[in-house]
Design a protein around this motif. Sequence first.
Motif, PDB file in Angstrom:
ATOM      1  N   THR A  71       0.843  -1.205   0.000  1.00 58.51           N
ATOM      2  CA  THR A  71       0.000   0.000   0.000  1.00 58.51           C
ATOM      3  C   THR A  71       0.881   1.259   0.000  1.00 58.51           C
ATOM      4  OG1 THR A  71      -0.031   0.172   2.407  1.00 58.51           O
ATOM      5  CG2 THR A  71      -1.715  -1.235   1.401  1.00 58.51           C
ATOM      6  N   ASP A  72       0.243   2.411  -0.245  1.00 60.04           N
ATOM      7  CA  ASP A  72       0.977   3.685  -0.223  1.00 60.04           C
ATOM      8  C   ASP A  72       1.636   3.917   1.135  1.00 60.04           C
ATOM      9  OD1 ASP A  72       0.201   4.135  -2.796  1.00 60.04           O
ATOM     10  OD2 ASP A  72      -1.435   5.506  -2.295  1.00 60.04           O
ATOM     11  N   ARG A  73       0.889   3.649   2.209  1.00 60.58           N
ATOM     12  CA  ARG A  73       1.409   3.864   3.558  1.00 60.58           C
ATOM     13  C   ARG A  73       2.600   2.936   3.832  1.00 60.58           C
ATOM     14  NH1 ARG A  73       1.459   8.000   6.562  1.00 60.58           N
ATOM     15  NH2 ARG A  73      -0.579   8.093   7.580  1.00 60.58           N
ATOM     16  N   GLU A  74       2.471   1.664   3.412  1.00 59.31           N
ATOM     17  CA  GLU A  74       3.580   0.724   3.601  1.00 59.31           C
ATOM     18  C   GLU A  74       4.814   1.187   2.821  1.00 59.31           C
ATOM     19  OE1 GLU A  74       0.955  -3.359   4.344  1.00 59.31           O
ATOM     20  OE2 GLU A  74       1.631  -2.833   2.333  1.00 59.31           O
ATOM     21  N   GLU A  75       4.588   1.771   1.646  1.00 56.85           N
ATOM     22  CA  GLU A  75       5.706   2.286   0.855  1.00 56.85           C
ATOM     23  C   GLU A  75       6.407   3.430   1.593  1.00 56.85           C
ATOM     24  OE1 GLU A  75       5.580   4.822  -2.975  1.00 56.85           O
ATOM     25  OE2 GLU A  75       5.672   2.743  -3.672  1.00 56.85           O
ATOM     26  N   LEU A 128       8.389   1.861   4.362  1.00 55.88           N
ATOM     27  CA  LEU A 128       9.546   1.174   3.777  1.00 55.88           C
ATOM     28  C   LEU A 128      10.670   2.160   3.466  1.00 55.88           C
ATOM     29  CD1 LEU A 128      11.053  -1.140   2.337  1.00 55.88           C
ATOM     30  CD2 LEU A 128       9.633  -0.721   0.329  1.00 55.88           C
ATOM     31  N   LYS A 129      10.325   3.268   2.830  1.00 56.89           N
ATOM     32  CA  LYS A 129      11.330   4.281   2.462  1.00 56.89           C
ATOM     33  C   LYS A 129      12.051   4.814   3.703  1.00 56.89           C
ATOM     34  CE  LYS A 129      11.631   8.813   0.172  1.00 56.89           C
ATOM     35  NZ  LYS A 129      13.037   8.672  -0.215  1.00 56.89           N
ATOM     36  N   LEU A 130      11.278   5.105   4.745  1.00 60.30           N
ATOM     37  CA  LEU A 130      11.868   5.668   5.963  1.00 60.30           C
ATOM     38  C   LEU A 130      12.716   4.643   6.717  1.00 60.30           C
ATOM     39  CD1 LEU A 130       8.788   7.807   7.047  1.00 60.30           C
ATOM     40  CD2 LEU A 130      10.989   8.687   6.224  1.00 60.30           C
ATOM     41  N   VAL A 131      12.253   3.395   6.742  1.00 65.84           N
ATOM     42  CA  VAL A 131      13.052   2.320   7.357  1.00 65.84           C
ATOM     43  C   VAL A 131      14.388   2.204   6.622  1.00 65.84           C
ATOM     44  CG1 VAL A 131      13.241  -0.196   7.636  1.00 65.84           C
ATOM     45  CG2 VAL A 131      11.116   0.961   8.274  1.00 65.84           C
ATOM     46  N   ALA A 132      14.305   2.192   5.281  1.00 69.58           N
ATOM     47  CA  ALA A 132      15.513   2.036   4.460  1.00 69.58           C
ATOM     48  C   ALA A 132      16.472   3.208   4.643  1.00 69.58           C
ATOM     49  CB  ALA A 132      15.128   1.882   2.992  1.00 69.58           C
ATOM     50  N   GLU A 133      15.931   4.383   4.962  1.00 74.06           N
ATOM     51  CA  GLU A 133      16.781   5.554   5.180  1.00 74.06           C
ATOM     52  C   GLU A 133      17.387   5.569   6.582  1.00 74.06           C
ATOM     53  OE1 GLU A 133      14.660   8.655   2.047  1.00 74.06           O
ATOM     54  OE2 GLU A 133      14.145   8.769   4.173  1.00 74.06           O
ATOM     55  N   ARG A 136       3.599  -2.594  12.931  1.00 70.58           N
ATOM     56  CA  ARG A 136       2.678  -3.467  12.185  1.00 70.58           C
ATOM     57  C   ARG A 136       2.943  -3.364  10.672  1.00 70.58           C
ATOM     58  NH1 ARG A 136      -2.016  -1.479  13.590  1.00 70.58           N
ATOM     59  NH2 ARG A 136      -2.675  -0.695  11.556  1.00 70.58           N
ATOM     60  N   HIS A 137       3.148  -2.125  10.194  1.00 72.92           N
ATOM     61  CA  HIS A 137       3.458  -1.937   8.775  1.00 72.92           C
ATOM     62  C   HIS A 137       4.763  -2.639   8.404  1.00 72.92           C
ATOM     63  CE1 HIS A 137       0.164   0.609   7.749  1.00 72.92           C
ATOM     64  NE2 HIS A 137       0.535   1.643   8.479  1.00 72.92           N
ATOM     65  N   ARG A 138       5.749  -2.527   9.294  1.00 72.50           N
ATOM     66  CA  ARG A 138       7.044  -3.158   9.020  1.00 72.50           C
ATOM     67  C   ARG A 138       6.894  -4.689   8.929  1.00 72.50           C
ATOM     68  NH1 ARG A 138      12.806  -2.043  11.261  1.00 72.50           N
ATOM     69  NH2 ARG A 138      11.905  -0.253  12.288  1.00 72.50           N
ATOM     70  N   ARG A 182      15.840  -5.604   8.250  1.00 74.22           N
ATOM     71  CA  ARG A 182      15.988  -4.219   7.765  1.00 74.22           C
ATOM     72  C   ARG A 182      16.932  -4.133   6.560  1.00 74.22           C
ATOM     73  NH1 ARG A 182      16.118   0.407  11.644  1.00 74.22           N
ATOM     74  NH2 ARG A 182      15.908   2.187  10.279  1.00 74.22           N
ATOM     75  N   LEU A 183      18.022  -4.918   6.598  1.00 71.08           N
ATOM     76  CA  LEU A 183      18.985  -4.898   5.499  1.00 71.08           C
ATOM     77  C   LEU A 183      18.311  -5.291   4.181  1.00 71.08           C
ATOM     78  CD1 LEU A 183      21.904  -4.628   4.514  1.00 71.08           C
ATOM     79  CD2 LEU A 183      22.249  -7.028   5.095  1.00 71.08           C
ATOM     80  N   GLU A 184      17.509  -6.362   4.214  1.00 75.50           N
ATOM     81  CA  GLU A 184      16.830  -6.805   2.995  1.00 75.50           C
ATOM     82  C   GLU A 184      15.775  -5.790   2.553  1.00 75.50           C
ATOM     83  OE1 GLU A 184      15.463 -10.836   3.250  1.00 75.50           O
ATOM     84  OE2 GLU A 184      17.494 -11.620   3.181  1.00 75.50           O
ATOM     85  N   LEU A 185      15.110  -5.144   3.523  1.00 75.41           N
ATOM     86  CA  LEU A 185      14.160  -4.072   3.175  1.00 75.41           C
ATOM     87  C   LEU A 185      14.887  -2.933   2.458  1.00 75.41           C
ATOM     88  CD1 LEU A 185      11.828  -3.733   6.312  1.00 75.41           C
ATOM     89  CD2 LEU A 185      11.130  -4.409   4.015  1.00 75.41           C
ATOM     90  N   THR A 186      16.075  -2.596   2.955  1.00 76.75           N
ATOM     91  CA  THR A 186      16.860  -1.511   2.348  1.00 76.75           C
ATOM     92  C   THR A 186      17.265  -1.877   0.927  1.00 76.75           C
ATOM     93  OG1 THR A 186      17.698  -0.923   4.527  1.00 76.75           O
ATOM     94  CG2 THR A 186      18.898  -0.039   2.641  1.00 76.75           C
TER      95      THR A 186
END
Length: 216
Positions: free
Chosen positions: A155-159, A162-167, A187-189, A201-205
Amino acid sequence: MPETRILLADDHALVRRGVRLILDSEPDLTVVAEAADGAEAIELAARERPDLAVLDIAMPRLTGLQAARELSRSMPELRILILTMYDNEQYFFEALKVGASGYVLKSVADRDLVAACRAAMRGEPFLYPGAVNALVRHYLDRVKDGDGVPPRAITDREEEVLKLVAEGHSSKEIADLLYISVKTVERHRANLLQKLGLRDRLELTRYAIRVGLIEP
């Protein structure tokens, strides 16, 4: 480069010998087992635990596609390539459906097979040019028939999360930035990891870099 252990299945001994020569001549690829049909391929895979199975489609007892379906279910970590003489869209789509990473034509195996093995081990699909055309045509037909674009995985929110986690932002920082609770961020993560089949987190990045959400 780590060695890739390969199970090779084809009902023609001559074909197996030729394919084995191609694979064994590469320093990172080794054929550890050969099967003459799909049922034997399943037995050998369970015993040898290879990294990659290269399966012919037309084999006795169980076809390569039937064997691939069973192997995908019982050994989800096993990568699978279909090796075939059939330049056939139906077989190609069926191969993708049963979990194969790629589809290689025997007529150009000497050119494509090694690249396909390495792509499969990197977790990337390998498609011969005719298959790419088939995929594009299939997609355009779907659009024309009103099926539109396949649904997005996240979803948009999950995206956004994801972007913020990766940053590198913490859950608390993400919660503050998006005006949501830390619990909702977590929950989103968790949903992202599950939907995308990732572990941490590494794989998410890495995923975020691959889809262009952040710069490497």
